[in-house]
Design a protein around this motif. Sequence first.
Motif, PDB file in Angstrom:
ATOM      1  N   ASP A  16      14.161   7.986  -1.061  1.00 33.40           N
ATOM      2  CA  ASP A  16      13.168   6.906  -1.724  1.00 33.40           C
ATOM      3  C   ASP A  16      13.495   5.553  -1.267  1.00 33.40           C
ATOM      4  O   ASP A  16      14.656   5.409  -1.263  1.00 33.40           O
ATOM      5  CB  ASP A  16      13.532   7.112  -3.249  1.00 33.40           C
ATOM      6  N   LEU A  17      12.275   4.869  -1.179  1.00 35.07           N
ATOM      7  CA  LEU A  17      12.777   3.475  -0.931  1.00 35.07           C
ATOM      8  C   LEU A  17      12.031   2.846  -2.034  1.00 35.07           C
ATOM      9  O   LEU A  17      10.697   2.685  -2.513  1.00 35.07           O
ATOM     10  CB  LEU A  17      11.562   2.973   0.303  1.00 35.07           C
ATOM     11  N   ARG A  18      12.880   1.759  -2.831  1.00 32.33           N
ATOM     12  CA  ARG A  18      12.452   1.229  -4.221  1.00 32.33           C
ATOM     13  C   ARG A  18      12.095  -0.092  -3.765  1.00 32.33           C
ATOM     14  O   ARG A  18      12.865  -0.891  -3.137  1.00 32.33           O
ATOM     15  CB  ARG A  18      13.776   1.192  -4.844  1.00 32.33           C
ATOM     16  N   ILE A  66       0.787  -1.214  -0.346  1.00 27.98           N
ATOM     17  CA  ILE A  66      -0.039   0.122   0.065  1.00 27.98           C
ATOM     18  C   ILE A  66       1.038   1.338  -0.011  1.00 27.98           C
ATOM     19  O   ILE A  66       0.693   2.223  -0.952  1.00 27.98           O
ATOM     20  CB  ILE A  66      -1.004   0.242   1.248  1.00 27.98           C
ATOM     21  N   MET A  67       1.884   1.407   0.871  1.00 27.97           N
ATOM     22  CA  MET A  67       2.961   2.287   0.907  1.00 27.97           C
ATOM     23  C   MET A  67       3.383   2.638  -0.511  1.00 27.97           C
ATOM     24  O   MET A  67       3.881   3.791  -1.029  1.00 27.97           O
ATOM     25  CB  MET A  67       3.942   2.164   1.883  1.00 27.97           C
ATOM     26  N   ALA A  68       3.930   1.521  -1.125  1.00 30.01           N
ATOM     27  CA  ALA A  68       4.663   1.681  -2.537  1.00 30.01           C
ATOM     28  C   ALA A  68       3.613   1.783  -3.775  1.00 30.01           C
ATOM     29  O   ALA A  68       3.795   1.902  -4.807  1.00 30.01           O
ATOM     30  CB  ALA A  68       5.445   0.579  -2.626  1.00 30.01           C
ATOM     31  N   LEU A 125      17.288   4.835  -0.769  1.00 23.66           N
ATOM     32  CA  LEU A 125      18.046   5.543  -1.834  1.00 23.66           C
ATOM     33  C   LEU A 125      18.170   7.054  -1.021  1.00 23.66           C
ATOM     34  O   LEU A 125      16.738   7.481  -0.814  1.00 23.66           O
ATOM     35  CB  LEU A 125      17.989   5.633  -3.242  1.00 23.66           C
ATOM     36  N   SER A 126      19.094   7.868  -1.058  1.00 24.99           N
ATOM     37  CA  SER A 126      18.907   9.203  -0.362  1.00 24.99           C
ATOM     38  C   SER A 126      18.520  10.213  -1.676  1.00 24.99           C
ATOM     39  O   SER A 126      18.907  10.035  -2.728  1.00 24.99           O
ATOM     40  CB  SER A 126      20.326   9.822  -0.030  1.00 24.99           C
ATOM     41  N   ILE A 141       8.529   4.398  -2.748  1.00 20.70           N
ATOM     42  CA  ILE A 141       8.003   5.226  -1.175  1.00 20.70           C
ATOM     43  C   ILE A 141       8.870   6.307  -0.958  1.00 20.70           C
ATOM     44  O   ILE A 141      10.111   6.208  -0.921  1.00 20.70           O
ATOM     45  CB  ILE A 141       7.966   4.339  -0.174  1.00 20.70           C
ATOM     46  N   LYS A 142       8.460   7.521  -0.953  1.00 23.33           N
ATOM     47  CA  LYS A 142       9.015   8.707  -0.372  1.00 23.33           C
ATOM     48  C   LYS A 142       8.702   8.903   1.104  1.00 23.33           C
ATOM     49  O   LYS A 142       7.626   8.943   1.468  1.00 23.33           O
ATOM     50  CB  LYS A 142       8.591   9.881  -1.371  1.00 23.33           C
TER      51      LYS A 142
END
Length: 584
Positions: free
Chosen positions: A269-271, A242-244, A288-289, A259-260
């Motif tokens: 950023d979460l890939r 859901i978050m992504a 990732l930053s 996800i930011k």
Amino acid sequence: MIQTSTDNLAEILVRRQLVDLETLEVALAESRKNNTRLDQVVSRMALCDEEALLEAFAESMRIPYMKLGDLRPDPDLVELIPAPMAEHFRTVPIADDGDSIRVALADPLDMDTLDELRRLLQREVEPVVASQPEIDKAYNRIYGIGGATMTNLQEEADRRGENEVVIDSNINIEDMAQDASIVKFVNQVVQEAFRDRATDIHIEPLDKELRIRYRIDGMLYEAPIPPAIKRFQAAIISRVKIMADLNIAERRLPQDGKIKISMGGREFDLRVSTVPTPYGESIAIRILSRESELCTLERLGFNDTHQGLMRAMISKPHGILFITGPTGSGKSTTLYASLTEINSADRKIITIEDPIEYRIAGTTQIQVNPSINLTFARVLRTILRQDPDVIMVGETRDPETAQITIQTALTGHLVFSTLHTNDASGAVTRLEDMGIEPFLIASSVEGILAQRLIRLLCQNCKQSHRPEQALSMHLEAYGLEPSRIDFKRPVGCEECRYTGYRGRTALVEIVKMTEGLRRIIVRGAAANEIKSEALKQGMRPIRFNGWEKVIAGLSTIEEVLRVTMEDEFASEDEKAYLRQAMGH
């Protein structure tokens, strides 16, 4: 009592040379003026190290000070002080002494907490002083990440009479995924990853458990989590999806999302990647930053020689610089460091990436999207009309991209890109395998860098030692003398999660294209011939760079061997070169 402990603390601070007399007088005056404890004033004014202050404070109160380390109390005691109670009072149990129970507290003068614990436990409670960060880490080890959250969820599910949550359950998984406790637990997992400096989070369903692992300094470590987590597997996985912004109803096909989030004033950023398995969907999350890390070649571990070679190559008006190595070897980070070095107002820099890992101010960054045919090759054909001076191609992964990249360099552009090869000389034969003519490689390539990452020894706990003969042989094969080296070994402490390592550094070998190399490439030389010629031209092999780190006490023989296993021993050419380089 407070006044006595204040006097004692002041004396101890001076005796331990934590605070000088003049500064202490200022702190004492502030303490008297605001009727505040001296330790709180010293902490607020940041007059000394927090841990040293806490140890001195414990001595002044005649209360034991304890480093919690790898604390694992008796299971009966853990059951007596369950996770919700420990989380609420921010404490962990230490031991049951029969008449009393010892608990760790950052503030042993918090009488409200002590009285409440005594009331709930119906026992005498004795405080032991420990730092709050150590207590929090010990809590995760003992109860697992989100221990209190899982306990509350389990109790709530038991009250409702719900059985184990499985993938094919008919209950509304989306409603469960939005449950406050599930949301809190997933957030705790992510927060713990940030605290541990993790680059990836793996959520992996197994037959009888749900495993969560963090990748830290390139190695995977299993996170301590409550056993009850398997019961809520479907809800946890659905929450991440859901978050992504993924389809939670689709469990048969792989999905990718993003996800930011904000953490500590920074954006990330979460890939997210999901794949189906027999026991449910497995999730990998790359952290990732969204901001440039401002890495420099020096911070990455490049020595003076390598920095000079790199700066000479990235300052060329045209040509290609290839960075090679396996996945996770830091190739993209080195590319970003190189771009940052030459980023200026008089140069237009365009990058083509998958994904964009860091944002670099002043550059044009393009994210490829194969689903709409926005590929590396297609973008490369287009961006020449954008009048770039420097182009970064995230990866040369197919013949079409390689062909266009070569042509771009030959038309007067400076190009940076990556290749998946074991060493620098192997990049030439890899390009030939992609159908690139040797004369085009010789004409366009200005340099090739091979890279690996090794873990750095924890500076807080490393110790001198003598390695076993079997390990010393690897250095002797390079003409080095182990008896002249002060070797260090990993020990393990709280600071490094008891691994003995903290942080990573790059091992590199750089081939700078010379006329001699161009001649043998044009005639179709094999990789070993190219490597021998590069050695004659001054290339330092990657394993030699590793031995330099070992000699400097930064890492270990085992680490160098772990990441450079394609070479069992040095070739005769490498041995001769290294003996000369080391002065033997």
